[in-house]
Design a protein around this motif. Structure first.
Motif, PDB file in Angstrom:
ATOM      1  N   GLY A  39      45.623  28.839  49.761  1.00 54.78           N
ATOM      2  CA  GLY A  39      44.510  28.151  48.950  1.00 54.78           C
ATOM      3  C   GLY A  39      43.083  29.232  49.281  1.00 54.78           C
ATOM      4  N   ASP A  88      41.148  31.596  47.084  1.00 55.57           N
ATOM      5  CA  ASP A  88      41.119  31.864  45.840  1.00 55.57           C
ATOM      6  C   ASP A  88      40.279  33.029  45.510  1.00 55.57           C
ATOM      7  N   SER A  99      41.590  36.186  42.821  1.00 54.58           N
ATOM      8  CA  SER A  99      41.893  36.161  41.403  1.00 54.58           C
ATOM      9  C   SER A  99      40.517  35.762  40.700  1.00 54.58           C
ATOM     10  N   ASN A 135      36.313  28.306  36.827  1.00 54.55           N
ATOM     11  CA  ASN A 135      35.617  28.962  37.998  1.00 54.55           C
ATOM     12  C   ASN A 135      34.813  30.015  37.671  1.00 54.55           C
ATOM     13  N   GLY A 136      34.726  30.291  36.316  1.00 54.05           N
ATOM     14  CA  GLY A 136      33.715  31.586  35.644  1.00 54.05           C
ATOM     15  C   GLY A 136      34.288  32.849  36.500  1.00 54.05           C
ATOM     16  N   GLY A 137      33.296  33.701  36.211  1.00 56.15           N
ATOM     17  CA  GLY A 137      33.657  35.117  36.624  1.00 56.15           C
ATOM     18  C   GLY A 137      33.370  35.359  38.116  1.00 56.15           C
ATOM     19  N   ASP A 138      32.282  35.019  38.706  1.00 52.10           N
ATOM     20  CA  ASP A 138      31.984  35.400  39.934  1.00 52.10           C
ATOM     21  C   ASP A 138      32.084  34.014  40.933  1.00 52.10           C
ATOM     22  N   GLU A 139      33.469  33.833  41.163  1.00 56.50           N
ATOM     23  CA  GLU A 139      33.834  32.636  41.977  1.00 56.50           C
ATOM     24  C   GLU A 139      34.296  32.982  43.447  1.00 56.50           C
ATOM     25  N   GLY A 140      34.811  31.999  43.980  1.00 57.43           N
ATOM     26  CA  GLY A 140      35.602  32.380  45.117  1.00 57.43           C
ATOM     27  C   GLY A 140      34.784  32.414  46.462  1.00 57.43           C
ATOM     28  N   ASP A 141      33.442  32.404  46.241  1.00 54.09           N
ATOM     29  CA  ASP A 141      32.595  32.434  47.600  1.00 54.09           C
ATOM     30  C   ASP A 141      32.367  31.095  48.101  1.00 54.09           C
ATOM     31  N   THR A 142      33.670  30.700  48.432  1.00 54.10           N
ATOM     32  CA  THR A 142      33.409  29.305  49.349  1.00 54.10           C
ATOM     33  C   THR A 142      32.830  29.569  50.721  1.00 54.10           C
ATOM     34  N   PRO A 143      32.219  28.529  51.295  1.00 56.75           N
ATOM     35  CA  PRO A 143      31.539  29.167  52.622  1.00 56.75           C
ATOM     36  C   PRO A 143      32.588  30.024  53.729  1.00 56.75           C
ATOM     37  N   SER A 144      33.784  29.287  53.476  1.00 57.68           N
ATOM     38  CA  SER A 144      34.635  29.791  54.569  1.00 57.68           C
ATOM     39  C   SER A 144      35.070  31.563  54.239  1.00 57.68           C
ATOM     40  N   SER A 177      34.055  26.650  58.353  1.00 60.64           N
ATOM     41  CA  SER A 177      35.078  27.108  59.179  1.00 60.64           C
ATOM     42  C   SER A 177      35.098  28.491  59.306  1.00 60.64           C
ATOM     43  N   ASP A 202      37.814  30.697  61.613  1.00 61.29           N
ATOM     44  CA  ASP A 202      38.556  31.357  60.424  1.00 61.29           C
ATOM     45  C   ASP A 202      38.900  32.814  61.352  1.00 61.29           C
TER      46      ASP A 202
END
Lengths: 299, 452
Positions: free
Chosen positions: B22, B24, B27, B34-43, B107, B111
């Motif tokens: 999970g 991400d 990629s 999700n666009g280009g600049d994604e993945g910066d979930t807080p976790s 988290s 983590d």
């Protein structure tokens, strides 16, 4: 010694070796960051790996996979993900194509519109999610203010189990469509002008030209977009994580979010890996089906 | 062969995700929505950095200790560093290497702890959230510290901190700060409406009185109460909401921690959540309050953490505190970050010394002054002037007398989510019993892991 060998080969052989050498860095990275973790995940899916007991990992066979069948949350997350995908894919493709057709026209401020439609793509999805959460606020949000102008009563959006997923879909389409618009635009500009000229001579209407020249000309681009949007839609994670935490009442809990929670919050890496394996297989199968459909169209 | 290769790209994207369970963040090529600049979930944002310490290791120290602390606010972190420096200076033979890890309330901190746990390089001393002590104790990651702590010293800690740090009758962690949820109120509105606020625990409102006042205070333009539902469906709902259950003589898990059946879905819990549900149904509480609803005067009362006092003060609000309302017995929220010594530490004696230093009177009082959170020691409550009078005397009384630690069970991560889901369902006006029954199933499945 190796060099000598190359010399002996034919020209095609040498070219192939060069090609593979160029591929090598990518293959090494792919192995380290992709194949190895995938293999590890597959191994973990057969174990009872619990994060707090990293030294006590036992093989449990297919127990984790059996659990998936009785896991109501998994079923719910799968349903939500399918619902999201089935709606997002056609909507986003149509809007992206529509936008591409618009900005392909010789309008004033063409560059401005292209930039405007593309700009959401550049923004971080997290930021966009937070902004839209504000806009969706039932009491103070911008969207309800706008609806109010037209006399539509305030909607609850993210706080209603019936509306939350649709709200996320709307926001996702807005955020993502600009990217596919650019790809469609490139596709449109690759369609030879003389085809349109020929159609004009035949007296084709605008709609006929769209149907018989533009669409066939975009077939390959469309397939690429179709497959990538589908895969990305399956990976839905950030929007529910930021906007709704999977709620209300689990209505926006996606598969990947569920896997993340089980693995990291509940520390059950074994079960999370099993779900990830199943998830990968599902995406694999769906991609194969999509490819088969294209093939038939070509035949 | 060529055909097969075409599969690599789409497959690999799915694979990255699946492999990381999970995450991400990797990629970025094919992001439809999700666009280009994604993945910066807080976790994913785990920033770590070494402490810029005034005291450098001289190389003569016999013992070097690694310590991890969480960062939520700058002042708080600066204070920790100050205290660690002082410890280094006071102990010639010990040197502490502290690492600050961002705690975004999500988290990210856990983590980081999980990752180092799997990699097998935990520090000697680490900060951890109170309700997680049980998990770490159960997995033999934390060392019991009963033998190190004198009885006199022990009795200076408020009960709830000892309760939070204990598992199966042994003490595993000590905290420097507490937390509580008083019932804040807007003094101007109360004066206007002629409502008198209770000033001691004895005068605390019962649920019925509370409901009545809340309804009276609810008008077209404002809510009677803010419960900070904007924090989302997470730990806050358990922290703030579980006292409704305890107060109603209920619990969310059995006392021995083996089952939630008949507790989480028991009649006392149901009744408590029905009461919560009625607050929302009467329109007293807002399901989606703005960030500053109470501070801006758009809610007459608020069940909020100690930090609300800070933001209310900043907003120039004329505010006060009242005790948490009750049903059968008075209970109030409790718990915060605490320290533990890991079993992998090669210097447990020194590690405990460090943990004790970070929770001694000076640290506890200083931390309370810097953060505005209530202290974890009774002596600090007595020596700090602000806790002798209203409004903070309310918080002192709550922490010392009615604070109730969240359950000490290794299944806590699932249990807290289960309760938060049920609480949220109540707020949404759903039928609560089926939700509770369904959540109990989840918790029972998780408990099986520990009951064998």
């Amino acid at each position: 010694m190796a060099r000598k060998k190359f010399r002996l080969k034919t020209r095609e052989g040498r070219e192939a070796v060069t090609g593979y050498l160029f591929l090598l860095p990518a293959l090494i990275l792919l192995t380290i960051f992709l194949l190895y973790p995938m293999a590890t995940a597959f191994y973990y899916s057969l174990t009872d790996f619990y994060i707090l007991r990293p030294n006590d990992i036992n093989l449990v066979g297919l127990a984790n996979f059996q659990m998936i069948f009785s896991d109501l949350e998994f079923r719910n997350a799968l349903t939500n993900t399918l619902y999201f995908t089935i709606l997002v894919v056609p909507i986003q493709i149509s809007i992206a194509l529509g936008l591409a057709l618009l900005v392909n026209k010789n309008l004033k401020f063409k560059i401005f519109f292209r930039t405007a439609y593309f700009s959401p793509v550049v923004m971080s999805l997290v930021v966009v999610s937070i902004l839209w959460t504000f806009m969706y606020n039932p009491n103070e949000g911008l969207i309800n203010e706008l609806l109010g102008v037209f006399g539509i009563p305030p909607q609850s959006f993210l706080t209603s189990p019936d509306q939350a997923m649709n709200s996320i879909i709307a926001m996702s389409v807005w955020q993502g469509a600009g990217f596919q618009m650019m790809i469609f635009l490139a596709g449109l500009q690759n369609i030879p002008k003389h085809l349109y000229e020929a159609a004009d001579i035949d007296g084709a209407s605008t709609f006929q030209k769209f149907l018989h020249v533009t669409l066939p000309g975009l077939r390959n681009v469309s397939m690429f977009i179709f497959i990538t949007i589908t895969i990305a839609a399956f990976k839905l994670l950030v929007q529910p994580m930021i906007m709704t935490q999977g709620g209300p009442l689990g209505s926006t809990k996606s598969l990947v979010y569920h896997i993340y929670e089980v693995g990291f919050n509940y520390r059950d890496v074994g079960y999370a890996s099993a779900m990830a394996v199943v998830f990968t297989l599902m995406v694999f199968i769906i991609t194969i089906i999509q490819r088969l459909v294209v093939k038939e169209e070509r035949g | 062969m060529k055909k097969a290769f075409k599969w690599v790209v789409p497959m690999s994207l799915a694979g990255i995700l699946a492999a990381c369970g999970g995450n991400d963040a990797d990629s970025s090529t094919e992001e439809a929505q999700n666009g280009g600049d994604e993945g910066d979930t807080p976790s994913d944002v785990v920033e770590t950095g070494d402490v810029d310490q005034g005291v450098e290791a001289s190389g003569d120290e016999d013992v070097v200790l690694d310590m991890w602390i969480h960062q939520t606010g700058e002042d708080e972190t600066d204070f920790y560093i100050e205290r660690i420096d002082a410890f280094n200076e006071a102990n010639d033979h010990i040197h502490v290497n502290a690492e600050i890890i961002i705690d975004d309330g999500g988290s990210s901190y856990s983590d980081a702890v999980n990752a180092s746990l799997v990699a097998g390089n935990l520090p000697d001393v680490l900060a951890l959230d109170g309700p997680y002590v049980a998990s770490f104790a159960e997995a033999d990651i934390l060392m019991a510290v009963d033998d190190y702590l004198s009885d006199e010293d022990r009795s200076d800690f408020v009960d709830s901190i000892l309760e939070q740090g204990s598992y199966n009758g042994e003490l595993y962690s000590l905290g420097a700060m507490e937390a509580s949820v008083p019932l804040y109120y807007n003094k101007d509105i109360f004066e206007e409406e002629g409502i008198e606020a209770p000033e001691t625990l004895e005068d605390a409102w019962t649920w019925d009185e509370f409901m009545e006042v809340a309804q009276e205070l609810t008008t077209e333009d404002r809510y009677g109460l803010n419960m900070f539902m904007n924090y989302g469906v997470g730990e806050w709902l358990t922290f703030m909401g579980a006292p409704f259950v305890w107060s109603n003589n209920g619990d969310i898990i059995s006392e021995d921690g083996t089952t939630s059946e008949g507790y989480l879905n028991g009649p006392e819990t149901l009744e408590a959540l029905e009461y919560v549900k009625s607050l929302f149904e009467e329109g007293v509480v807002d399901l989606t309050p703005g960030e500053m609803q109470f501070e801006e005067g758009n809610a007459a009362m608020a069940l909020g953490g100690p930090w609300i006092a800070v933001s209310a003060e900043d907003a120039d609000l004329n505010w006060g505190m009242m005790p948490y309302p009750y049903s059968e017995q008075m209970k109030s929220p409790s718990g915060s970050m605490a320290y533990g010594v890991t079993t992998s530490s090669e210097h447990p004696d020194e590690a405990f010394e460090l943990m004790h230093w970070m929770t001694n009177e000076e640290s506890v009082e200083g931390l309370s002054e810097v953060t505005g959170m209530p202290p974890a020691r009774i002596s600090a409550f007595e020596s700090m002037d602000k806790y002798q009078e209203l409004p903070w005397s309310i918080m002192r009384e709550q922490v010392i007398e009615t604070a109730h630690a969240r359950p000490q069970t290794p299944a806590y991560p699932v249990l807290t989510d289960a309760f938060a889901q049920a609480f949220h369902a109540a707020a949404l006006g759903e039928d609560i019993q089926p939700v509770l029954d369904q959540q109990v199933q989840r918790v029972e499945r998780e408990l099986q892991r520990f009951n064998d």
